[in-house]
Scaffold this active site. Structure first.
Site, PDB file in Angstrom:
ATOM      1  N   LYS A   1     -40.025 -11.248 -53.776  1.00 24.63           N
ATOM      2  CA  LYS A   1     -40.144  -9.959 -54.773  1.00 24.63           C
ATOM      3  C   LYS A   1     -41.385 -10.059 -55.381  1.00 24.63           C
ATOM      4  CE  LYS A   1     -36.747  -7.587 -57.351  1.00 24.63           C
ATOM      5  NZ  LYS A   1     -35.281  -7.382 -58.202  1.00 24.63           N
TER       6      LYS A   1
ATOM      7  N   TRP B   1     -38.836  -5.659 -53.079  1.00 22.66           N
ATOM      8  CA  TRP B   1     -38.479  -6.694 -52.214  1.00 22.66           C
ATOM      9  C   TRP B   1     -39.369  -6.539 -50.884  1.00 22.66           C
ATOM     10  CZ3 TRP B   1     -35.515 -10.238 -53.940  1.00 22.66           C
ATOM     11  CH2 TRP B   1     -34.498  -9.946 -54.576  1.00 22.66           C
TER      12      TRP B   1
ATOM     13  N   THR C   1     -33.409   1.630 -49.977  1.00 20.17           N
ATOM     14  CA  THR C   1     -33.751   0.550 -50.434  1.00 20.17           C
ATOM     15  C   THR C   1     -34.964   0.093 -49.495  1.00 20.17           C
ATOM     16  OG1 THR C   1     -32.713  -0.607 -48.683  1.00 20.17           O
ATOM     17  CG2 THR C   1     -31.535  -0.310 -50.603  1.00 20.17           C
TER      18      THR C   1
ATOM     19  N   GLU D   1     -28.655   0.107 -55.719  1.00 15.59           N
ATOM     20  CA  GLU D   1     -27.119   0.334 -55.534  1.00 15.59           C
ATOM     21  C   GLU D   1     -26.412   0.560 -57.045  1.00 15.59           C
ATOM     22  OE1 GLU D   1     -28.583  -2.091 -51.954  1.00 15.59           O
ATOM     23  OE2 GLU D   1     -28.994  -1.935 -54.296  1.00 15.59           O
TER      24      GLU D   1
END
Length: 538
Positions: free
Chosen positions: A434, A439, A181, A326
């Site tokens: 964002k 992010w 991530t 994810e």
């Protein structure tokens, strides 16, 4: 029924057997490079045998640090098909995070595009697990580099076996790939993808009510191959025999439009900022975009006006999708249903701007304070997901227990769901920014600012931006001894040394005191309202 293992070997062997003459096209600095799936298959087999010669074994992580190009595609299949794990590294992360994820994944080999070598040289002394650096270049000679030992990708392939047999004993639940991530808080978190998960996600991408990729398509993933499997598009193109166009390093809106026109792209995918830039050029310069049957948009919510412009001005269907690292990543797609066809245009745009319906194969709950919310488009709750391509933990990370609970992935996204099951994201459970589909952690930026010796307090909020959807703006209260003695550029330069360029706030606003709640927390809600037009006015 037969217990057939769903592995990536089946995808590439299907392309070799049934679509050997379909093209893979890569834009390079020197021009357009083309070859066919038959060539792709042989080169992927050569790479697989070469990696084994370098000592890569089953379960080893092999990392890529590269743009969207044909060598990266070869790695997408060669690495998992020998039982190793493809680790795609986001080239836009800070040096600190790049070093962290290489070490955390324990990458054994690192494959690098030539122009990105300097980014790895910065961390070369911090990544002891890497035993070989493979340079992907068109040049016959390797460039001068501080990396060691280095190998030429093309020279490795020359010595490789074009008839190499991919492993047939891989279990479908073994790891095929992994991606980290973008580090919303703290260090990035690793997500591991199984062969089975990728295979089933790929099949889902071909369904008529999702993206409907097929042999008839010419597909161009603008979304980077280093980010969430390029939304699974490389795997889908290979499985379905689509012509695949890879736009190479740093494509501009003009370059993308030229490729759409020259290669007759039928389906392209990217974040809203990409399609905003393309639209700005398209409105000023004529390009033939009549081949496009779909623009796929994800990463963040697309502005309604952007969707309207593509649909009404240029007749290009705009498909809104939702997902995350994810979920491999597609979780929902906004497609019109049969009962929508006769609705007014404005209502159709409303539907297209939603995050859409859950794709087949997954389960979802939207959970509020009192349990599952009513499907009325009003009640808000957190999106929970589970399914065969949804992660069940983070790789070797204690933070898993905060996100994966009782068999459900708690996304952290707050949404409503209407009576037809269409999802609409309305907020976030944490104070994230964002920007352009990526992010940015306000907490990490705040902590860094408050570590500056002249700063007393600092907070960061998301402020609407006409191009990037959101951008961070920092609010700083200086220590009394330094009041009126610090320029904002000093703090911006300070942050630039710690974070990727796109993380650095667009502005820093100095305040005498940062507003707080009754319990002493920073009152971000007040700042968001007061400064909602700040970047538009700048």
């Amino acid at each position: 029924m037969m217990n057939t293992q769903l592995t990536l070997r089946l995808l590439i062997e299907r392309a070799e057997k049934y679509f050997p003459k379909k093209e893979v096209v890569t834009r390079k600095a020197s021009g357009i490079f083309r070859y066919m799936y038959a060539d792709f298959g042989k080169r992927a087999r050569r790479l697989a045998s070469a990696l084994q010669t370098l000592g890569v074994q089953r379960g080893d992580r092999v990392a890529t640090f590269a743009w969207n190009q044909h060598r990266h595609l070869e790695a997408y299949f060669a690495i998992p098909c020998i039982g190793s794990v493809l680790h795609t590294i986001n080239i836009r992360l800070s040096s600190e995070h790049i070093a962290y994820i290489i070490n955390h994944a324990e990458d054994k080999v690192l494959m690098i595009d030539e122009d990105l070598i300097p980014l790895i040289e910065k961390v070369k002394d911090q990544i002891p697990t890497v035993k070989a650096f493979v340079i992907m270049t068109d040049n016959p000679e390797l460039p001068e580099t501080a990396l060691h030992p280095v190998y030429s990708y093309e020279q490795l392939l020359e010595a490789g076996d074009p008839g190499f047999q991919f492993r047939s004993d891989i279990d479908e639940n073994e790891a095929a790939g992994m991606c980290y991530t973008s580090a919303t808080t703290g260090n990035p978190k690793g997500v591991v993808y199984s062969h089975r998960g990728i295979y089933l996600h790929t099949m889902c991408m071909g369904l008529a009510d999702t993206i409907a990729y097929s042999e008839n398509d010419t597909v161009m993933p603008v979304v980077p191959m280093f980010h969430a499997n390029a939304w699974g598009i490389p795997f889908a193109a290979v499985m379905f025999g689509s012509k695949l166009v890879l736009p190479g390093a740093g494509p501009t809106p003009q370059i993308l439009l030229e490729l759409i026109q020259s290669e007759k792209i039928t389906a392209a995918a990217g974040v809203p900022t990409i399609w905003t830039g393309v639209l700005q050029v398209l409105e000023k310069q004529p390009y033939d975009v009549s081949s496009l049957r779909a623009v796929l948009c994800g990463g963040s919510a697309a502005p309604r006006g952007l969707i309207k412009a593509y649909e009404e001005k240029f007749g290009i269907p705009f498909i809104h999708a939702y997902g995350m690292t994810e979920t491999a990543p597609v979780a929902s797609v906004s497609r019109l249903r049969s009962n929508h066809q006769h609705l007014p245009v404005d209502r159709l745009l409303d539907i297209r701007s939603l995050q859409g319906m859950l794709v087949p194969g997954l389960e979802m709950r939207v959970v509020g304070q009192n349990g599952d919310v009513n499907w009325n488009g009003q009640e808000m709750g957190e999106v929970w997901l589970r399914g065969p391509w949804v992660a069940d933990e983070y790789y070797n990370d204690e933070r898993s227990k905060e996100t994966f609970i009782d068999g459900w992935y708690h996304s952290g996204d707050v949404a409503t769901i209407d009576e037809e099951g269409y999802l609409k994201l309305v907020d976030r459970t944490k104070d994230l920014v964002k920007s352009g589909g990526e992010w940015i952690s306000s907490v990490d930026l705040e902590n860094a600012l408050m570590a500056h010796p002249k700063v007393f307090e600092a907070t960061v909020i998301a402020v609407p931006h006409p191009k990037w959807d959101e951008r961070p703006v920092a609010f700083v209260a200086l220590k009394p001894d330094f009041k009126d003695q610090v320029e904002k550029q000093e703090l911006l330069d300070y942050l630039a040394g710690q974070f990727a360029k796109w993380w650095v706030p667009d502005d820093i606003v100095f305040l005498d005191e940062i507003p707080k709640t009754s319990v002493g927390k920073f009152l971000k809600r007040s700042l968001r309202e007061q400064y909602k037009d700040h970047l538009i006015r700048m």
